[in-house]
Design a protein around this motif. Structure first.
Motif: not given
Length: 233
Positions: A135-137, A140-141, A147-148, A150, A154, A174, A178
């Motif tokens: 769950d990359p989102d 990111a949160r 969210a991740w 754009e 990824v 990752a 960010l």
């Protein structure tokens, strides 16, 4: 609710306590919340009676199997399920489960007639970080994004996170991505935020991974052995 009704409900309610043997300090930041949230979802949807799940997972850190079995027998009256964590490559999952969890189950059964299903394997493929990559989102949160983004590619398929060769390095890279990925720029490491990632991660995304599906199934077996779940028609 009147006093009498509240008393009757309390008498019918099952108090569920879970212990977790985990491998390392970072695992102990992530896995307890995953165990709790997964169990909570199961009992809320499938329990045959009212269940109060203790939020604080009992932490065990002793690693030798003989000590684990002794602790299981010692605490079996106060702890209902014992989750044992171990990482394993995809090809060795069955072997690790038989060697580690199987030995604890056999020893505890012989020593104190412990029901084997109450000892639950939790075996992420390769590393615990693979579950975070599902769950990359959520990752990111935790770092302040909605969210991740754009703009940040990824480098893995989240639904196939267990195929990543080095989940720990992939997660670190990752997070660096960010923040722009610039060399020399101070970027926070993810390790200190594993507990927050565990709170944010979407369990429906995590459930795409076979190792988590297996963990859920083993939890249901344990709850079934305790008589907590509704029987299938």
């Amino acid at each position: 609710m009147g006093t009498s009704a509240a008393y009757d409900l309390a008498r019918r309610m099952t108090w569920l306590v879970v212990g977790l043997f985990s491998e390392g300090p970072t695992d102990r930041r992530f896995l307890p919340r995953i165990v709790y949230r997964t169990l909570l979802g199961i009992v809320q949807a499938e329990a045959a009676r009212a269940v109060e799940l203790q939020e604080d997972i009992v932490a065990y850190i002793e690693k030798p199997n003989a000590e684990r079995a002794e602790l299981v027998c010692r605490d079996r009256e106060n702890v209902d399920l014992f989750v044992i964590h171990a990482d394993a490559s995809r090809s060795l999952v069955d072997q690790i489960e038989a060697r580690l969890i199987g030995q604890v189950r056999a020893s505890a059964r012989a020593a104190c007639a412990m029901t084997e299903a109450r000892i639950v394997p939790l075996i992420p493929v390769r590393e615990t970080e693979a579950w975070m990559l599902a769950d990359p989102d959520a990752v990111a949160r935790v770092f302040g994004f909605s969210a991740w983004p754009e703009r940040v590619a990824v480098s893995w398929y989240p639904e196939r996170a267990e195929t990543v060769e080095d989940p720990k390095r992939t997660l670190t890279e990752a997070v660096r991505g960010l923040f722009g990925g610039r060399k020399g720029r101070r970027v926070p490491g993810p390790e200190g935020l594993f507990d927050q990632i565990a709170e944010e991660i979407d369990l429906r995304r995590l459930a795409r991974l076979p190792s988590y599906q297996r963990f859920e199934a083993d939890l249901r077996s344990g709850l079934g052995a305790l008589g907590i779940l509704r029987r299938a028609p």
